[in-house]
Design a protein around this motif. Structure first.
Motif, PDB file in Angstrom:
ATOM      1  N   ARG A  81       1.947   6.650  -6.883  1.00 14.03           N
ATOM      2  CA  ARG A  81       0.910   7.610  -7.267  1.00 14.03           C
ATOM      3  C   ARG A  81       1.400   9.039  -7.063  1.00 14.03           C
ATOM      4  NH1 ARG A  81      -2.141  11.180  -5.439  1.00 14.03           N
ATOM      5  NH2 ARG A  81      -1.334  10.899  -3.326  1.00 14.03           N
ATOM      6  N   ARG A  82       2.072   9.255  -5.915  1.00 12.23           N
ATOM      7  CA  ARG A  82       2.595  10.581  -5.622  1.00 12.23           C
ATOM      8  C   ARG A  82       3.727  10.953  -6.576  1.00 12.23           C
ATOM      9  NH1 ARG A  82       1.626  15.520  -4.748  1.00 12.23           N
ATOM     10  NH2 ARG A  82       3.093  16.609  -3.384  1.00 12.23           N
ATOM     11  N   GLU A 116       1.080   4.047  -2.988  1.00 14.91           N
ATOM     12  CA  GLU A 116       0.840   5.467  -2.728  1.00 14.91           C
ATOM     13  C   GLU A 116       2.043   6.299  -3.143  1.00 14.91           C
ATOM     14  OE1 GLU A 116      -0.629   9.134  -1.577  1.00 14.91           O
ATOM     15  OE2 GLU A 116      -1.626   7.233  -2.041  1.00 14.91           O
ATOM     16  N   GLU A 167       0.833  -1.213   0.000  1.00 11.44           N
ATOM     17  CA  GLU A 167       0.000   0.000   0.000  1.00 11.44           C
ATOM     18  C   GLU A 167       0.864   1.258   0.000  1.00 11.44           C
ATOM     19  OE1 GLU A 167      -0.318  -2.532   2.030  1.00 11.44           O
ATOM     20  OE2 GLU A 167      -2.276  -3.398   1.522  1.00 11.44           O
ATOM     21  N   THR A 182       9.525   7.289  -0.304  1.00  7.90           N
ATOM     22  CA  THR A 182       9.343   6.394   0.850  1.00  7.90           C
ATOM     23  C   THR A 182      10.475   6.515   1.855  1.00  7.90           C
ATOM     24  OG1 THR A 182      10.426   4.551  -0.305  1.00  7.90           O
ATOM     25  CG2 THR A 182       8.022   4.723  -0.486  1.00  7.90           C
TER      26      THR A 182
END
Length: 614
Positions: free
Chosen positions: A22-23, A19, A15, A560
């Motif tokens: 996507r960012r 994300e 997940e 991340t």
């Protein structure tokens, strides 16, 4: 060297990775591949030096990375005075108009509870330093950071004081196109700003990389030594790309650089010009009237043009200092520049500012000397600036040695600019040409910029870049008069502006009227179906190339957060003693005594060499 058996870092969940991707896609929208790479580099470390060539978009990369790395704010930008307004505009273009930006000088330093952006220039940092130290900066950006090359200068001390006074771990970016303007020692203050380990001891740095030696006057540090090793040491903290090495750039990049000029510059004259235009003076001379009426209309027309010329001359002179500062940055980077102006006085001031590094072409230059000036600029490496009158040098000559074309002032005939741009952008040019228009805020430049921008886009859309034709030859004065006639009577009434100072009142009124006229002009051109007229970010020619999945994955990984890697080395004196080199993003640290003192050691250099090869 061996990798230590440290526990495997926790891997992001599916997940979190989804994300982050996507960012990454969202952040990368509209960016060139090298800008996505730069964004990933900045996000991969809290402190970094971005040393891209001028024109590669350091500002945009830094803004996006800063907002992502420290999303809560506040953020501080320290830059030259000539680009303060451009920073404000770029922040709102990149992040949206809802971003709060305070430009110190025009405004005061905000209070401690402020969470937006603050932009301030180096020259007034001392005056506001105590107030700036009170804010809990989440991020600090030092633009044109080569301004700090003298580590004993007050501006360099001020910036280090700001960094040291900021608690926590703020994100720090140093942006410069010339990280070592002359010698390796010029790099040392930037390493201090980003708190690089090599900045712990200037003596150790100077002996290692500046070929330092002592004479009867003290330590001499203006040399260079061990440059290959220094390049390796900079791996992980500094990213540098040259324009010649960056693929997929369009052949010509155009930008509007907003700058501040003294309050009230040409405000009185501009008020009279606007009032005359609202009353239709520009058209009276061509209307059918009696002989007496026509004579008066012609006199009014001549008076109008004289006033307008005076306005343009005052604004042009007010911009010379900022233009000089901007061009100096280009030539320090090793590029040549053409600087156009419509008037002789600013041309002479610009030539004087650059001395023997510049040649000057005006309407009074003898014809038999013009080619000599062109040849000197094209062939002499010591001649770096070609200062020219816009009309005299805007056609008929080739200046492909230049990669920077700068317009000190804005002409009211668009075709003059287009022809002048192509002195550098023509057959024989093998590099990207950067075209910069200096725009004085709160002056008539605001309207002229709007007119030039929309006409350029419309012509390019209609005839695919052929700048000939009616739109290019039409005087912007006609556009201004037409737009002013559409204004409501209340907006055009100067008496409604409240101010005790006539100069302020005239400037505020002129600004309001010219902004409304510009909005009307844009709306009129927008009716032709070109929605891109409202997108300043698409000013540059060419389309952005498609980004590869590898680029996006690299950016997603930076979002991340970095993973820690560790390498173990035995001591050369006692093999039973082990030293550990830890690598986290751009941060490299070693437990050996040499690193703790000098900020560098053979263990770190070996690790960096290995990482640089990957």
């Amino acid at each position: 060297m061996t990798r230590t058996n440290t526990p495997t870092p926790l891997q992001p969940s599916d997940e979190v990775e989804a994300e982050a991707m996507r960012r990454a896609i969202e952040l990368a929208e509209g960016l060139y591949p090298h800008q996505v790479e730069g964004l990933a580099f900045l996000l991969g470390r809290r402190r970094a030096i971005l040393a891209d060539d001028m024109g590669l978009g350091k500002t945009r990369q830094s803004i996006l990375a800063m907002q992502e790395a420290a999303p809560q704010g506040p953020w501080l930008v320290v830059c030259p005075a000539s680009v303060k307004r451009n920073w404000s505009r770029e922040i709102q273009t990149a992040l949206g108009d809802t971003q709060t930006v305070t430009v110190v000088g025009a405004e005061s330093v905000p209070t401690k509870s402020y969470v937006g952006w603050v932009v301030i220039n180096y020259n007034i940092l001392t005056k506001h330093l105590s107030d700036l130290k009170k804010l809990p900066w989440a991020g600090l950006i030092f633009d044109e950071a080569h301004y700090l090359k003298n580590h004993t200068s007050q501006r360099s001390k001020n910036c280090r004081t700001l960094v040291d006074a900021t608690t926590g771990e703020p994100a720090i970016h140093c942006l410069t196109g010339t990280p070592m303007t002359n010698r390796p020692r010029d790099l040392f203050p930037l390493l201090q700003i980003v708190k690089h380990p090599m900045a712990r001891s200037f003596m150790a740095f100077a002996k290692k990389y500046c070929d330092a030696y002592s004479n009867r006057f003290g330590l001499v540090t203006d040399g260079a030594s061990n440059l290959d090793e220094l390049s390796t040491q900079l791996h992980g903290v500094m990213l540098r790309r040259r324009k010649d090495d960056v693929l997929n750039l369009p052949p010509k990049l155009r930008r509007w650089l907003e700058i501040d000029v003294p309050l009230g510059t040409a405000a009185n004259e501009m008020r009279h010009v606007i009032e005359m235009l609202i009353n239709g003076v520009a058209d009276q001379a061509t209307a059918q009237h009696s002989a007496g009426t026509n004579d008066r209309a012609n006199r009014d027309r001549i008076h109008l043009l004289a006033l307008l010329t005076k306005v343009r001359q005052k604004v042009a002179m007010a911009k010379v200092k900022a233009t000089t500062e901007y061009v100096q940055g280009a030539i320090e980077q090793g590029e040549k520049a053409i600087v156009f102006t419509g008037f002789d006085a600013p041309a002479k001031e610009l030539q004087k500012a650059f001395g023997d590094e510049a040649v000057l072409l005006t309407g009074s230059t003898p014809a038999d000397r013009r080619q000599e000036l062109v040849d000197r600029f094209q062939n002499d490496p010591n001649v770096k600036v070609f200062v020219s009158n816009l009309v005299a040098g805007g056609t008929g000559i080739t200046l492909t040695a230049a990669t920077q074309v700068v317009f000190n002032d804005l002409d009211w005939v668009p075709a003059h600019h287009w022809q002048a741009e192509d002195r550098a952008y023509r057959i024989g040019q093998t590099r990207t040409v950067n075209v910069t228009y200096m725009v004085a805020t709160d002056t008539v430049d605001a309207f002229v910029q709007q007119a030039l921008a929309v006409k350029t886009k419309l012509v390019e859309a209609v005839v695919d870049g052929d700048h000939s034709g009616h739109l290019g030859e039409t005087d912007i004065l006609r556009d201004l008069e037409s737009a002013l006639r559409q204004l409501s009577p209340g907006l055009a009434d100067a008496s409604l502006i409240e101010s005790d100072d006539s100069k302020n009142r005239n400037q505020d009124w002129a600004k309001r009227v010219l902004e409304a006229a510009g909005d009307h002009l844009r709306s009129q051109f927008g009716k032709n179906g070109d929605s891109s007229l409202d997108d300043d970010a698409k000013d540059s020619a060419g389309e952005h190339p498609t980004l590869t999945p590898e680029m996006l994955r690299s950016l997603a990984q930076a979002i991340t957060g970095p993973q820690v890697r560790q390498f173990e080395f035995p001591s050369s004196r006692d093999p039973s003693t082990k030293y550990v080199v830890s690598v986290s993003g751009g941060d490299v640290d070693c437990t050996c005594p040499g690193f703790q003192y000098r900020g560098t050691c053979r263990h770190v250099i070996e690790v960096k060499k290995k990482l640089a090869l990957k």
